[in-house]
Design an enzyme around this catalytic site. Structure first.
Site, PDB file in Angstrom:
ATOM      1  N   LEU A 285     -20.695  41.458  -3.545  1.00 28.56           N
ATOM      2  CA  LEU A 285     -20.064  40.248  -3.006  1.00 28.56           C
ATOM      3  C   LEU A 285     -18.711  39.974  -3.634  1.00 28.56           C
ATOM      4  CD1 LEU A 285     -22.929  37.593  -2.806  1.00 28.56           C
ATOM      5  CD2 LEU A 285     -21.376  38.179  -0.949  1.00 28.56           C
ATOM      6  N   ARG A 286     -18.608  40.236  -4.926  1.00 21.98           N
ATOM      7  CA  ARG A 286     -17.356  39.921  -5.616  1.00 21.98           C
ATOM      8  C   ARG A 286     -16.426  41.121  -5.694  1.00 21.98           C
ATOM      9  NH1 ARG A 286     -16.601  35.136  -7.818  1.00 21.98           N
ATOM     10  NH2 ARG A 286     -18.305  33.675  -7.572  1.00 21.98           N
TER      11      ARG A 286
ATOM     12  N   SER B 216     -26.251  45.470  -3.587  1.00 25.85           N
ATOM     13  CA  SER B 216     -26.298  44.060  -3.225  1.00 25.85           C
ATOM     14  C   SER B 216     -25.737  43.872  -1.810  1.00 25.85           C
ATOM     15  CB  SER B 216     -25.518  43.262  -4.279  1.00 25.85           C
ATOM     16  OG  SER B 216     -25.709  41.881  -4.101  1.00 25.85           O
TER      17      SER B 216
ATOM     18  N   ASP C  89     -33.414  41.642   4.523  1.00 20.02           N
ATOM     19  CA  ASP C  89     -33.929  40.705   5.520  1.00 20.02           C
ATOM     20  C   ASP C  89     -32.961  39.527   5.467  1.00 20.02           C
ATOM     21  OD1 ASP C  89     -35.113  38.609   6.859  1.00 20.02           O
ATOM     22  OD2 ASP C  89     -37.083  38.845   5.929  1.00 20.02           O
TER      23      ASP C  89
ATOM     24  N   GLU D 147     -31.973  39.288  -7.888  1.00 22.36           N
ATOM     25  CA  GLU D 147     -32.781  40.503  -7.825  1.00 22.36           C
ATOM     26  C   GLU D 147     -34.140  40.208  -7.198  1.00 22.36           C
ATOM     27  OE1 GLU D 147     -31.341  43.142  -8.204  1.00 22.36           O
ATOM     28  OE2 GLU D 147     -32.849  44.714  -8.322  1.00 22.36           O
TER      29      GLU D 147
ATOM     30  N   ARG E 298     -35.428  42.272  -4.100  1.00 21.20           N
ATOM     31  CA  ARG E 298     -36.707  42.971  -4.130  1.00 21.20           C
ATOM     32  C   ARG E 298     -37.632  42.494  -3.012  1.00 21.20           C
ATOM     33  NH1 ARG E 298     -39.642  45.730  -7.984  1.00 21.20           N
ATOM     34  NH2 ARG E 298     -41.813  45.931  -7.356  1.00 21.20           N
TER      35      ARG E 298
ATOM     36  N   HIS F  32     -30.212  41.878 -11.365  1.00 20.32           N
ATOM     37  CA  HIS F  32     -29.105  42.175 -10.451  1.00 20.32           C
ATOM     38  C   HIS F  32     -27.851  42.462 -11.270  1.00 20.32           C
ATOM     39  CE1 HIS F  32     -28.523  42.060  -6.117  1.00 20.32           C
ATOM     40  NE2 HIS F  32     -27.394  41.379  -6.223  1.00 20.32           N
TER      41      HIS F  32
ATOM     42  N   TRP G   3     -24.896  45.738 -12.811  1.00 16.28           N
ATOM     43  CA  TRP G   3     -24.329  47.073 -12.642  1.00 16.28           C
ATOM     44  C   TRP G   3     -25.066  48.209 -13.351  1.00 16.28           C
ATOM     45  CZ3 TRP G   3     -21.118  48.733  -9.058  1.00 16.28           C
ATOM     46  CH2 TRP G   3     -20.324  47.790  -8.384  1.00 16.28           C
TER      47      TRP G   3
END
Lengths: 181, 645
Positions: B130-131, B209, B237, B318, B322, B349, B351
């Site tokens: 996202l970033r 992500s 989802d 995370e 998951r 979540h 790196w």
């Protein structure tokens, strides 16, 4: 399977550190001396450094190789331990074959309370505990507001409960607060 | 000289962000958009911060070339290619789908890119979170992806930018830009890579992500293009209760974007069309990889890859990855698609886990791309004269990734994980790496005018610089000036001033050809080769004045002397005039001609007029003028007029 790769990561970092070290520690030579007639690499002063680099590099390479070897192997059963058959009735949580085993008394209380509400927690225990963690410690980020309803939605989507997502959201928040906050 | 894997993450951003987050109002209702967060800026917000790559060191692009890429869609062209290392390039593309700013796509070149110049390669696309930053992919900032792929025969494609975009075509502009990433990637990037960057059209797409969701969307929406799709902690989802709100909150948090501008309100068809659990049918002919942690912090455990303790956002995100990945896998199996699933028993979540997943996914990627054993990793030996040099430099350049192959007229090269060794009968074997190596590659390597290296990388006496000598020149590098090649004759003339230890300092650019000669900029001056092949240097205030005028392109022309010290100052002679300098007057130009001669008749600067105080100038009404310390000399209609103050 994970350990060698972890070592590989460490090794990669080690190579990086060495390259920086090698940069800073390279032989200092007067540019004047090498200006017109190019001198060969002067290795004598750095022989100890060089040999230690070599041995470190060898370790790093060994680690790399084992990482590569392990990762090139076809993984065993790819299915995780987590997903359990879904058609089981509610069970005591301490009977669940937990992969990490050790659950705290709070975990047992919390998961037990949710199970008592006819929520099938088998295989998602860690995610529900993680959800409780953010309920108690959102640190002002809003992450709890984003996480809990979505987790509830997934429990519904996975057929783990007959309750509505709204109802589940409240149940998770209430039980998390009671057990952990 | 830099190793991405060795960089220490900079925590400055995160601290500031959490501070900012703490003062945000928290009166937010469940399931309602986190409106206050929408005002937060990228750099000062809250809960997706741990996936924002830290600031990379600032780098100056070191080379630009202009390849022509045929048969691109109208309005699409490659603006330029910059060499970051000899194995990593940045391609800047003029996009028709996203006009305005150039779109940067970085590429890690396949292992045999240099040794097999006629070969095409499969691609692994790695999408960001996202970033995502505008300057560099999180994959190269936060992971060892360059080192990991160094020995693998695939091109790694790293789109840069697209913060909060989901690499999707947005319905409307937002935040001053109208994202059309899917159109760009599919309709513009693919032909660019096919036509100009040696793609064999076999492709894997992976992402972390947001990039995991996007990889799945791209694969499902364009299944004929991809052979493998991998989601590392993706949200698979997007439409079940709570997920649109969570995505909305995350986008508001990461840069202040509004999901409504992306896919419309949560019940819009676009949400469904981008929900991976609804696109599984299209994955039947593809290798599908799904991984996620459990949301449990394992920092400090012996087997953990974590580099720091988890924060609530890392746990919460995370958990969502998951849970939604699990939902996706269940639906996939129901639909007869069997994904390769790596659900880890712990992990959040962040790196370090995605770097781990990158290596775990590789054998499956290699299978899907039908790579030969040889293309999957190291299978090389080092011998002959290269062997002892490679062994000596192994701490820096790492293990071999190719066998030796012929380069130049009569030499050989062998590539290593972080560098190469070059050998020729006349020069012997020498190891190159880092920015000096990248610059050598950009200039053209052994086939260029530099020829083969005659030394390895050496350190200058001041400890700040590194240099390599070549048959016909040298490349010098410092952290502030970058790496620049100096032709041999100009290098020798620089030497008359004491090289980098003299008044000129280090080179700050390549030698520029001007009117048949060359001018090379240094920190405090320039070294010049005249069209006749003579060398001179200019320095200090005189060099600054010469540079301001455009050096040899100015009517002054090339220097005909070096700087000469005189009583009270200095001067330098050029083809058509001189530049004089004194501490009190600064540096000024006086052209040869009647004014100069008149001034000379009065003993130049030592005489009654003194030093020039302004550049030789034209008089608007006609004529020329030079102002001096103690008077003015004009030439009007061919007549010289001297006025003392």
């Amino acid at each position: 399977m994970r350990t060698p790769v972890t070592t590989g990561l460490i090794a990669a970092t080690l190579i990086g550190a060495l390259s920086l070290t090698a940069c800073g520690g390279a032989t200092v030579e007067d540019t004047g001396a090498t200006a017109t007639s190019v001198a060969p690499l002067d290795r004598a002063p750095r022989s100890t450094e060089a040999s230690s680099e070599q041995s470190s590099e060898k370790e790093a390479e060994d680690a790399d190789e084992s990482a590569a070897a392990s990762s090139s192997r076809e993984p065993g059963p790819d299915r995780p331990a987590a997903p359990q058959p879904q058609d089981q009735g509610a069970r005591e949580v301490d009977e669940v074959p937990a992969q990490e085993a050790a659950r705290s008394p709070q975990d047992v209380d919390y998961l037990g309370a949710l199970t008592d509400q006819d929520i099938d927690v088998a295989g998602v225990e860690d995610q529900l505990i993680g959800t409780a963690t953010v309920v108690c410690n959102p640190e002002g980020t809003g992450i709890d507001q984003a996480t809990v309803p979505a987790v509830a939605g997934q429990l519904v989507e996975q057929g783990r409960t007959d309750k509505s997502a709204e109802e589940l959201t409240q149940l998770i928040v209430d039980n998390a607060r009671q057990a952990y906050c | 000289m830099r190793d991405t894997a060795s960089r220490s993450p900079q925590r400055r951003h995160r601290n500031r962000a959490w501070l900012a987050a703490a003062v945000l109002p928290t009166t937010l209702a469940l399931g309602v958009s986190l409106a206050p967060a929408a005002t937060a800026q990228s750099s000062g917000s809250s809960f997706s911060d741990q996936i924002r790559p830290s600031d990379p060191p600032q780098r100056t692009p070191i080379s630009t070339e202009y390849p022509s890429v045929d048969n691109l869609p109208a309005g699409v062209e490659v603006d330029r290619v910059e060499w970051i290392t000899d194995r990593r390039i940045a391609i800047f593309i003029k996009s028709a789908a996203m006009p305005g700013e150039l779109i940067q796509v970085q590429m890690l070149l396949a292992r045999d890119w240099h040794s097999s110049p006629d070969r095409d390669f499969p691609e692994v696309w790695a999408l960001d979170g996202l970033r995502a930053r505008e300057d560099e992919s999180g994959w190269t900032i936060e992971t060892n992806i360059a080192q990991f792929y160094a020995d693998k025969n695939v091109n790694v494609i790293l789109p840069v930018g697209g913060e909060s975009s989901f690499y999707s075509d947005w319905q409307r502009p937002d935040n001053g830009k109208h994202y059309m990433w899917e159109s760009f990637l599919i309709n513009e990037l693919i032909p660019t890579l096919d036509n100009g960057f040696r793609s064999n059209q076999k492709r894997a797409v992976v992402g972390l992500s947001m990039g995991g969701t996007a990889a799945m969307n791209l694969a499902q929406r364009h299944p004929h293009i991809f052979d493998f799709v991998g989601s590392f902690s993706g949200y698979l989802d997007t439409t079940s209760t709570g997920m649109p709100a969570a995505i909305k909150a995350a986008q508001a948090d990461a840069g202040g974007y509004n999901s409504d501008n992306m896919w419309g309100p949560p019940n819009h068809q676009d949400w469904i069309d981008h929900d991976p659990k609804y696109g599984i049918e299209n994955l039947k002919d593809m290798s599908v990889y799904v991984s996620a942690g459990s949301g449990t912090d394992d920092f400090g455990r012996p087997e953990s890859v974590a580099t720091g303790p988890a924060n609530p956002a890392g746990i919460g995100l995370e958990v969502l990855s998951r849970m939604t990945s699990d939902t996706f896998v269940r639906k996939a199996r129901e639909a007869g698609v069997e994904p390769i699933v790596h659900f880890r028993p712990s992990g959040v979540h962040a790196w370090p886990y995605w770097q781990f997943e990158m290596s775990q996914a590789w054998p499956h990627i290699a299978n899907a791309l039908q790579l030969s054993e040889d293309d999957r990793g190291v299978d090389c030996t080092t011998g002959g004269a290269i062997a002892p040099v490679a062994a000596n430099a192994s701490g820096t350049i790492g293990g071999c990734v190719t066998n030796e192959y012929p380069v130049g007229d009569d030499g050989a090269r062998q590539d290593f994980r972080n560098g190469s060794v070059y050998w020729s009968p006349d020069t012997g074997a020498h190891a190159l790496f880092g920015r000096i190596h990248a610059r050598y590659q950009a200039v053209g390597g052994p086939s260029s005018w530099l020829g083969f290296p005659t030394t390895g990388e050496k350190t200058t006496p001041d400890g700040k610089g590194r240099y390599v000598h070549f048959e016909n020149g040298s490349i010098y590098w410092t952290v502030g000036t970058d790496a620049w090649e100096i032709p041999g004759d100009m290098f020798n003339y620089w030497g008359t001033t004491g090289w980098e230890g003299g008044p000129l300092g280090y080179p700050t650019g390549a030698a520029e050809e001007i009117n048949g000669g060359f001018v090379q900029p240094f920190q405090n001056g320039s070294v010049v080769r005249t069209p006749e092949g003579e060398n001179h240097w200019v320095r200090g205030a005189i060099a600054a004045k010469y540079g301001e005028l455009g050096t040899a392109a100015h009517e002054l022309g090339f220097p005909t002397s070096d700087e000469k010290l005189i009583r009270g100052g200095a001067f330098q002679e050029f083809q058509n005039g001189n530049i004089y300098w004194s501490a009190g007057t600064g540096a000024h130009v006086i052209k040869y001609g009647k004014i100069f001669d008149a001034w000379g008749a009065k003993r130049w600067e030592q005489g009654e007029f003194g030093y020039p105080t302004a550049d030789h100038a034209a008089i608007p009404a006609g004529g020329e003028v030079v102002e001096f310390q103690n008077g003015t000399i004009r030439e009007i209609f061919g007549r010289v007029q001297e006025d003392l103050n």
